[in-house]
Scaffold this active site. Structure first.
Site, short mmCIF file in Angstrom:
data_model
loop_
_atom_site.label_atom_id
_atom_site.label_comp_id
_atom_site.label_asym_id
_atom_site.label_seq_id
_atom_site.Cartn_x
_atom_site.Cartn_y
_atom_site.Cartn_z
N LEU A 179 -3.69 0.70 -3.89
CA LEU A 179 -3.24 -0.28 -3.99
C LEU A 179 -4.95 -1.00 -3.21
CD1 LEU A 179 -1.87 -3.19 -5.30
CD2 LEU A 179 -0.92 -2.80 -3.12
N ASP A 180 -6.13 -1.26 -4.70
CA ASP A 180 -7.13 -0.94 -4.31
C ASP A 180 -7.05 -2.45 -3.93
OD1 ASP A 180 -10.76 -1.21 -3.72
OD2 ASP A 180 -9.91 -2.34 -5.39
N GLU A 191 -12.71 5.98 -4.65
CA GLU A 191 -12.83 4.91 -4.79
C GLU A 191 -14.58 5.09 -5.66
OE1 GLU A 191 -13.24 2.87 -0.94
OE2 GLU A 191 -10.71 1.39 -1.73
N ASP A 207 1.03 -1.32 -0.24
CA ASP A 207 -0.18 0.02 -0.23
C ASP A 207 1.00 1.01 0.01
OD1 ASP A 207 -2.67 -1.03 0.00
OD2 ASP A 207 -2.60 -1.35 2.89
N GLU A 217 -5.83 7.45 -0.79
CA GLU A 217 -6.55 6.50 0.87
C GLU A 217 -5.14 6.71 1.74
OE1 GLU A 217 -7.37 2.83 -0.06
OE2 GLU A 217 -7.04 1.90 1.73
N GLU A 218 -3.87 6.14 1.29
CA GLU A 218 -3.20 6.03 2.17
C GLU A 218 -2.67 7.96 2.62
OE1 GLU A 218 -3.11 3.52 3.24
OE2 GLU A 218 -4.21 2.52 1.68
P1 AHG Z 1 -8.32 -0.99 0.03
O1 AHG Z 1 -8.02 -2.60 -0.40
O2 AHG Z 1 -8.25 0.12 -1.32
O3 AHG Z 1 -8.87 -0.73 1.28
O4 AHG Z 1 -10.32 -1.41 -0.44
C1 AHG Z 1 -10.64 -2.24 0.10
C2 AHG Z 1 -12.16 -2.16 -0.19
C3 AHG Z 1 -12.30 -3.06 -1.97
O5 AHG Z 1 -11.84 -3.45 -2.48
C4 AHG Z 1 -13.97 -3.74 -1.23
O6 AHG Z 1 -14.47 -3.85 -2.61
C5 AHG Z 1 -13.88 -3.93 -0.09
O7 AHG Z 1 -12.99 -3.13 0.67
C6 AHG Z 1 -14.27 -5.18 0.61
O8 AHG Z 1 -14.68 -4.84 1.64
P2 AHG Z 1 -15.21 -6.62 1.88
O9 AHG Z 1 -13.82 -7.42 2.45
O10 AHG Z 1 -16.00 -5.68 3.80
O11 AHG Z 1 -15.84 -7.45 1.85
MN MN Z 2 -10.05 0.48 -2.27
MN MN Z 3 -7.13 0.02 2.97
MN MN Z 4 -6.60 0.34 -1.26
#
Ligand code: AHG
Ligand code: MN
Ligand code: MN
Ligand code: MN
Length: 282
Positions: free
Chosen positions: A85-86, A227, A41, A64-65
């Site tokens: 990084l999603d 997002e 990340d 986000e970071e």
């Molecule tokens: P990130 O990795 O950027 O923090 O985003 C995570 C998000 C997204 O990618 C995803 O749809 C959602 O979190 C999943 O959440 P749950 O684990 O609650 O399903």
């Molecule tokens: Mn994300």
């Molecule tokens: Mn995240």
């Molecule tokens: Mn992310």
């Protein structure tokens, strides 16, 4: 704008390389949203900052970071908000992840987004650009360039469903709506990575991705600037819709940079179902 999109191509290649070569473990830090960060990340965030800092038209960036925006050039026309990084919690299990970029003019409210780009780090490296229309590009290892593949357009109705949020915390009417869609024949497609989950809906012609407000998180989980607004822009340009249950997501403004909102992305038929379910309930 073209310069920013070209830079995102370089960023995509460099992050893809980092995913393949760097440590996939957790860092011992949290971001402002409370996510435990993986090392990638932070590495990905630094890669984006390094590249965008060289573009004259970029006024400032926020991610986000990052707690606060980083200023580059006060004469720059554009603000860039991004998720470097999603799906980073999927890094250790080698599922697809992504990056998301929203390009804004003025401030970061939904109506000020002027373009969105996302990258998919999967078995292939793909990039989607939404401006007047939505276009898919694929990285060509031989030429080291992104080849144009096709335009992305949604059908009126799809076949797949990505229902996010902790089920035991879903509101009863939300559960009933999801149950009914499954009864109608929708198939479950939810990896826990917003980028690959939405990319699948976009490329397969439609469906519904829902990350609702829940009893434990009434404002959902997904962040507006990094997002939700970028993907709302992509879905609108692809002929679909994106709402918070009631309102067009791109009509929403923001108070804090890391604000979240319930969100539903889909083709017209499924969004109509959500509107009918949520009418008068928000
Ligand atoms: P990130 O990795 O950027 O923090 O985003 C995570 C998000 C997204 O990618 C995803 O749809 C959602 O979190 C999943 O959440 P749950 O684990 O609650 O399903
Ligand atoms: Mn994300
Ligand atoms: Mn995240
Ligand atoms: Mn992310």
């Amino acid at each position: 704008m073209t310069e920013i999109i070209e830079k995102i191509k370089d960023i995509a290649v460099e992050i893809s390389d980092a995913i393949k070569t760097k440590d996939t473990g957790y860092a011992d830090t949290c971001n402002i949203s409370g996510d435990i960060q993986v090392k990638l990340d932070v590495i990905s965030d630094d890669i984006v900052e390094k590249h965008l800092s060289c573009v004259n038209s970029v006024n400032e960036i926020i991610s986000e970071e990052k707690e606060e925006p980083v200023k580059f050039n006060e004469n720059g026309k554009y603000l860039v908000a991004y998720d470097p990084l999603d799906g980073s919690s999927l890094i250790d299990v080698n599922l697809s992840v992504g990056s998301i970029f929203g390009i804004y003019k003025g401030d970061y409210s939904g109506e000020n987004i002027v373009a969105a780009v996302y990258v998919v780090y999967g078995p292939r490296l793909e990039l989607v650009v939404a401006r007047d229309n939505v276009e898919l590009f694929r990285f060509n290892e031989k030429t080291q360039n992104f080849d144009y593949i096709r335009e992305i357009k949604l059908n009126e109705k799809g076949k797949i469903l990505g229902p996010g949020g902790t089920q035991k915390c879903w509101y009863p009417y939300h559960k009933e709506m999801i149950d009914n869609l499954f009864k109608e024949g929708y198939r479950l497609r939810y990896s826990g990575g917003m980028v690959p989950d939405l990319h699948q809906i976009l490329l397969k012609g439609g469906g519904l991705f829902a990350y609702p407000g829940t009893t434990d998180k009434p404002k959902g989980k997904l962040r507006k600037l990094f997002e939700v607004f970028p993907f709302a822009y992509v879905f609108n340009k692809a002929g679909g819709l994106a709402i918070d249950g009631e309102n067009d997501l791109l009509k929403l403004s923001y108070q804090g940079f890391h604000d979240t909102t319930p969100c539903f992305f889909g083709s017209n038929y499924e969004i109509e179902v959500v509107l009918n379910t949520y009418k008068g309930r928000k």
